[in-house]
Write an enzyme that holds these catalytic residues in place. Structure first.
Site, PDB file in Angstrom:
ATOM      1  N   SER A  89       0.874  -1.185   0.000  1.00 29.99           N
ATOM      2  CA  SER A  89       0.000   0.000   0.000  1.00 29.99           C
ATOM      3  C   SER A  89       0.899   1.219   0.000  1.00 29.99           C
ATOM      4  CB  SER A  89      -0.840  -0.011   1.282  1.00 29.99           C
ATOM      5  OG  SER A  89      -1.424   1.250   1.512  1.00 29.99           O
TER       6      SER A  89
ATOM      7  N   TYR B 289      -2.395  -1.053  10.445  1.00 33.33           N
ATOM      8  CA  TYR B 289      -2.299  -1.170   8.984  1.00 33.33           C
ATOM      9  C   TYR B 289      -0.949  -0.639   8.492  1.00 33.33           C
ATOM     10  CZ  TYR B 289      -3.900  -0.974   4.102  1.00 33.33           C
ATOM     11  OH  TYR B 289      -4.040  -1.163   2.744  1.00 33.33           O
TER      12      TYR B 289
HETATM   13  P1  NAD Z   1     -11.450  -6.223  -0.308  1.00 32.50           P
HETATM   14  O1  NAD Z   1     -12.044  -6.067   1.051  1.00 32.50           O
HETATM   15  O2  NAD Z   1     -12.277  -5.864  -1.519  1.00 32.50           O
HETATM   16  O3  NAD Z   1     -10.932  -7.733  -0.509  1.00 32.50           O
HETATM   17  C1  NAD Z   1     -10.280  -8.411   0.521  1.00 32.50           C
HETATM   18  C2  NAD Z   1     -10.210  -9.872   0.147  1.00 32.50           C
HETATM   19  O4  NAD Z   1      -9.577 -10.575   1.206  1.00 32.50           O
HETATM   20  C3  NAD Z   1     -11.586 -10.516  -0.044  1.00 32.50           C
HETATM   21  O5  NAD Z   1     -11.500 -11.495  -1.046  1.00 32.50           O
HETATM   22  C4  NAD Z   1     -11.822 -11.153   1.319  1.00 32.50           C
HETATM   23  O6  NAD Z   1     -12.760 -12.236   1.280  1.00 32.50           O
HETATM   24  C5  NAD Z   1     -10.439 -11.616   1.651  1.00 32.50           C
HETATM   25  N1  NAD Z   1     -10.221 -11.840   3.073  1.00 32.50           N
HETATM   26  C6  NAD Z   1     -10.489 -11.007   4.095  1.00 32.50           C
HETATM   27  N2  NAD Z   1     -10.166 -11.589   5.259  1.00 32.50           N
HETATM   28  C7  NAD Z   1      -9.668 -12.806   4.958  1.00 32.50           C
HETATM   29  C8  NAD Z   1      -9.168 -13.895   5.736  1.00 32.50           C
HETATM   30  N3  NAD Z   1      -9.117 -13.825   7.085  1.00 32.50           N
HETATM   31  N4  NAD Z   1      -8.761 -15.001   5.103  1.00 32.50           N
HETATM   32  C9  NAD Z   1      -8.838 -15.099   3.751  1.00 32.50           C
HETATM   33  N5  NAD Z   1      -9.293 -14.112   2.961  1.00 32.50           N
HETATM   34  C10 NAD Z   1      -9.705 -12.977   3.575  1.00 32.50           C
HETATM   35  O7  NAD Z   1     -10.090  -5.412  -0.259  1.00 32.50           O
HETATM   36  P2  NAD Z   1      -9.209  -4.687  -1.376  1.00 32.50           P
HETATM   37  O8  NAD Z   1      -9.498  -3.233  -1.265  1.00 32.50           O
HETATM   38  O9  NAD Z   1      -9.309  -5.350  -2.696  1.00 32.50           O
HETATM   39  O10 NAD Z   1      -7.759  -4.916  -0.740  1.00 32.50           O
HETATM   40  C11 NAD Z   1      -6.900  -5.972  -1.123  1.00 32.50           C
HETATM   41  C12 NAD Z   1      -5.496  -5.631  -0.667  1.00 32.50           C
HETATM   42  O11 NAD Z   1      -5.102  -4.384  -1.223  1.00 32.50           O
HETATM   43  C13 NAD Z   1      -5.336  -5.492   0.851  1.00 32.50           C
HETATM   44  O12 NAD Z   1      -4.100  -6.060   1.255  1.00 32.50           O
HETATM   45  C14 NAD Z   1      -5.323  -3.998   1.050  1.00 32.50           C
HETATM   46  O13 NAD Z   1      -4.623  -3.613   2.212  1.00 32.50           O
HETATM   47  C15 NAD Z   1      -4.613  -3.537  -0.204  1.00 32.50           C
HETATM   48  N6  NAD Z   1      -4.870  -2.144  -0.590  1.00 32.50           N
HETATM   49  C16 NAD Z   1      -6.122  -1.709  -0.894  1.00 32.50           C
HETATM   50  C17 NAD Z   1      -6.299  -0.390  -1.290  1.00 32.50           C
HETATM   51  C18 NAD Z   1      -7.666   0.152  -1.664  1.00 32.50           C
HETATM   52  O14 NAD Z   1      -7.790   1.362  -1.898  1.00 32.50           O
HETATM   53  N7  NAD Z   1      -8.700  -0.653  -1.787  1.00 32.50           N
HETATM   54  C19 NAD Z   1      -5.204   0.481  -1.348  1.00 32.50           C
HETATM   55  C20 NAD Z   1      -3.928  -0.011  -1.026  1.00 32.50           C
HETATM   56  C21 NAD Z   1      -3.774  -1.331  -0.652  1.00 32.50           C
END
Ligand code: NAD
Length: 259
Positions: free
Chosen positions: A141, A154
């Protein structure tokens, strides 16, 4: 002897495990790897029918292991078998001042955002070393490079992922296995979109004001990163052209971390 690297990744014959790929960024990465020819294993929570639909769309199998549980990770890695591409993407967030930060939330975030990445990696590496080829991609991130208040767990785990990735990149440097982070800024996911109406009401703002002054306050381009852009970066990191990209932490954040 000069070898011509192709910029187009051909991932035919490669097997990829993408954690947290039933939604958001992970799903886009799974779609992109599938599009480049890889066989994909999905992981994450969700409605049974929706997961079945995704498996059909991506010709994939799904393992629903809860990655907060090391024993469940071991069982998943055993069931999945050898993989060529590991995308550690599952992650979670909690926002609270440090003195009020719930201890169980801290432990859960460390377990999912950091410890799970250690466990999947340690279990995937032996087969990659044996094959002499592997790609490990960790969704970090912008918060792996910069902090924001109230996100202590985080920011700590995302900074730690950067260090972990650099360490294993060095360990695997001569094994044909690369390890890199992708560090998105704000990505346009249903979760982000869903926050807009409430924030409009809470702050008496228009949709545009919420997008530009709240959500995209730190993103100089004033544009959300699209999940497909993260997928494209993952495909590039899997290509032969990226075989010398290792230990890197690639920003895709509209300039956030340039400031
Ligand atoms: P999201 O909530 O849409 O997806 C998260 C995924 O992880 C889902 O498939 C969920 O079912 C799964 N998950 C959650 N807890 C779990 C567990 N205990 N065991 C197995 N699977 C689990 O999130 P996203 O926004 O797509 O984020 C994905 C990654 O990207 C994360 O690591 C997040 O920190 C990072 N990220 C997101 C953003 C953003 O703006 N959305 C920005 C920077 C980094």
């Amino acid at each position: 002897m000069h070898k011509q690297n192709s910029l187009v990744a051909d991932l035919q014959g490669k097997r990829a495990l993408v954690t947290g790929s039933t939604s958001g960024i992970g799903l886009a990465v799974a779609r992109a790897l599938h599009g480049a020819g890889a066989e994909v294993v999905l992981n994450g929570f969700g409605e049974e029918a929706e997961i079945a639909r995704l498996c059909e769309e991506l010709d994939a199998v799904h393992n629903g292991a809860n990655l907060m549980d090391p024993a469940a990770i071991e069982a998943m890695m055993e069931e999945v078998g050898p993989i060529d591409i590991l995308v550690n993407n599952a992650g979670m967030q909690h926002v609270a001042p440090v003195e009020d930060f719930p201890v169980e939330k801290w432990d859960a975030i460390v377990a999912l955002n950091l410890s799970a990445v250690f466990h999947t990696t340690r279990l995937a590496v032996p087969a990659m070393k044996e094959a002499g080829w592997g790609r490990i991609i960790n969704t970090a991130s912008a918060h792996s490079k910069q902090a924001s208040p109230f996100k202590s767990a985080y920011v700590s785990t995302k900074h730690a992922i950067d260090g972990f990735t650099k360490t294993i990149a060095l360990e695997l440097a001569q094994c044909g296995v690369t390890a890199n982070c992708i560090s998105p800024g704000y990505v346009w996911t249903p979760l982000v979109e869903g926050q807009i109406p409430d924030t409009m009401q809470a702050r008496s703002m228009t949709r545009e004001e919420v997008m530009n002054d709240v959500l995209l306050a730190k993103q100089p381009t004033k544009k959300f990163v699209q999940p497909e852009e993260v997928g494209a970066m993952a495909v590039f990191l899997c290509s032969d052209a990226a075989s010398n990209v290792t230990g890197a932490n690639w920003s895709i954040d509209g300039g956030w971390t340039a400031e």
